[in-house]
Design an enzyme around this catalytic site. Structure first.
Site, mmCIF file in Angstrom:
data_model
loop_
_atom_site.group_PDB
_atom_site.id
_atom_site.type_symbol
_atom_site.label_atom_id
_atom_site.label_comp_id
_atom_site.label_asym_id
_atom_site.label_seq_id
_atom_site.Cartn_x
_atom_site.Cartn_y
_atom_site.Cartn_z
ATOM 1 N N PRO A 24 0.798 -1.211 -0.079
ATOM 2 C CA PRO A 24 -0.033 0.138 0.033
ATOM 3 C C PRO A 24 1.118 1.410 0.031
ATOM 4 O O PRO A 24 1.847 1.220 0.593
ATOM 5 C CB PRO A 24 -0.769 -0.188 1.289
ATOM 6 N N ASN A 25 0.361 2.268 -0.771
ATOM 7 C CA ASN A 25 0.822 3.669 -0.832
ATOM 8 C C ASN A 25 2.034 3.701 -1.496
ATOM 9 O O ASN A 25 2.762 4.917 -1.781
ATOM 10 C CB ASN A 25 0.916 4.186 0.665
ATOM 11 N N ARG A 32 4.487 10.964 -2.397
ATOM 12 C CA ARG A 32 4.434 10.775 -0.911
ATOM 13 C C ARG A 32 5.594 11.151 -0.058
ATOM 14 O O ARG A 32 6.530 10.310 -0.428
ATOM 15 C CB ARG A 32 4.000 9.428 -0.756
ATOM 16 N N TYR A 37 10.947 9.167 1.212
ATOM 17 C CA TYR A 37 10.821 8.135 0.196
ATOM 18 C C TYR A 37 11.625 8.629 -1.109
ATOM 19 O O TYR A 37 11.662 7.695 -2.192
ATOM 20 C CB TYR A 37 9.232 7.636 0.033
ATOM 21 N N ASN A 86 8.101 -5.554 -0.945
ATOM 22 C CA ASN A 86 7.800 -4.627 0.146
ATOM 23 C C ASN A 86 6.541 -4.509 0.282
ATOM 24 O O ASN A 86 5.804 -3.831 -0.322
ATOM 25 C CB ASN A 86 8.520 -3.170 -0.753
ATOM 26 N N ALA A 89 3.155 -0.989 5.041
ATOM 27 C CA ALA A 89 2.559 -0.875 6.408
ATOM 28 C C ALA A 89 2.088 -2.428 6.836
ATOM 29 O O ALA A 89 2.102 -2.717 7.774
ATOM 30 C CB ALA A 89 1.490 0.035 6.373
ATOM 31 N N HIS A 92 4.028 -4.967 9.169
ATOM 32 C CA HIS A 92 3.696 -4.743 10.624
ATOM 33 C C HIS A 92 2.512 -5.168 11.138
ATOM 34 O O HIS A 92 2.177 -5.293 12.574
ATOM 35 C CB HIS A 92 4.229 -3.254 11.117
ATOM 36 N N ASP A 99 2.264 -15.653 6.532
ATOM 37 C CA ASP A 99 1.908 -17.073 6.270
ATOM 38 C C ASP A 99 2.032 -17.382 4.721
ATOM 39 O O ASP A 99 2.416 -18.640 4.399
ATOM 40 C CB ASP A 99 0.401 -17.324 6.750
ATOM 41 N N GLU A 110 12.672 -9.348 1.766
ATOM 42 C CA GLU A 110 11.683 -8.377 2.204
ATOM 43 C C GLU A 110 12.846 -6.889 2.152
ATOM 44 O O GLU A 110 13.667 -7.048 2.283
ATOM 45 C CB GLU A 110 11.619 -8.528 3.652
ATOM 46 N N HIS A 112 12.706 -2.477 2.548
ATOM 47 C CA HIS A 112 12.158 -1.366 2.982
ATOM 48 C C HIS A 112 12.716 -0.163 2.447
ATOM 49 O O HIS A 112 14.168 -0.483 2.524
ATOM 50 C CB HIS A 112 11.812 -1.245 4.285
ATOM 51 N N ILE A 113 12.051 0.834 1.963
ATOM 52 C CA ILE A 113 13.036 2.083 1.442
ATOM 53 C C ILE A 113 13.766 2.709 2.232
ATOM 54 O O ILE A 113 14.990 3.188 2.427
ATOM 55 C CB ILE A 113 12.064 2.994 0.567
ATOM 56 N N SER A 114 12.908 3.024 3.428
ATOM 57 C CA SER A 114 13.527 3.720 4.807
ATOM 58 C C SER A 114 13.975 2.670 5.997
ATOM 59 O O SER A 114 13.556 1.530 5.675
ATOM 60 C CB SER A 114 12.053 4.527 5.503
ATOM 61 N N ARG A 119 12.214 4.786 12.848
ATOM 62 C CA ARG A 119 10.867 5.330 12.597
ATOM 63 C C ARG A 119 10.039 4.989 13.844
ATOM 64 O O ARG A 119 10.629 4.481 14.844
ATOM 65 C CB ARG A 119 10.182 4.924 11.269
ATOM 66 N N ARG A 123 6.844 0.046 13.781
ATOM 67 C CA ARG A 123 7.383 -0.351 12.581
ATOM 68 C C ARG A 123 8.784 -1.238 12.740
ATOM 69 O O ARG A 123 9.232 -1.523 11.640
ATOM 70 C CB ARG A 123 7.981 1.103 11.564
#
Length: 152
Positions: A24-25, A32, A37, A86, A89, A92, A99, A110, A112-114, A119, A123
């Site tokens: 998402p997002n 954003r 990001y 990725n 959200a 978390h 699963d 996995e 993550h950009i940040s 944070r 997270r």
């Protein structure tokens, strides 16, 4: 220089099939929170990534809907050479995505950009990480390229 030649050789030898799945997002990258990001859209980054690794069959999928992400993981999770995930959200919150990753045979990295550990506290927990081959966090969009290189 020699490293680049080795990567090129393996890309053209095996023609790996890898998919990037974004949650998402992430369709809003470039708009954003650019301070977190960056200003580049994912589409522009993806085009550069594909041109840098022409020997890799590289696909991209994005959804804001948890169930659609799970369906895509199940769809490709037994036939692709790698998944770069990725879940944003959902990392978390989603036991279901965790699963799904656990249920498949395709290796998952996995990303993550940040740096999620710099944070908010919520997270710091991932329901996906225990079921992945590795985790790459905090290198901006370069995180995706690092994940791709791990498959090569």
């Amino acid at each position: 220089m020699i490293y680049d030649k080795i990567i090129y050789f393996y890309q053209n030898l095996f023609h790996m099939k890898v998919i990037i799945i974004n949650g998402p997002n992430l369709n809003l990258l470039g708009k954003r929170e650019p301070e977190v990001y960056g200003k580049e859209t994912f589409e522009a980054f993806f085009a550069k990534l594909k041109s840098t690794y022409p020997g890799v069959i590289l696909e991209y999928y994005q959804s804001n809907i948890e169930g659609e992400l799970i369906t895509k993981i199940q769809e490709v999770g037994f036939s692709y050479d790698g998944i770069i995930l990725n879940a944003a959200a959902y990392t978390h919150t989603s036991i279901g995505i965790g699963d799904a990753v656990k249920a498949i045979t395709t290796p998952v990295i996995e990303v993550h950009i940040s740096n999620t550990f710099s944070r908010e506290d919520f997270r710091h927990q991932s329901y996906i990480s225990p079921n992945t081959s590795g985790v790459i966090i905090g290198f901006g969009l370069k995180s995706y390229e690092l994940a791709l290189q791990s498959f090569l």
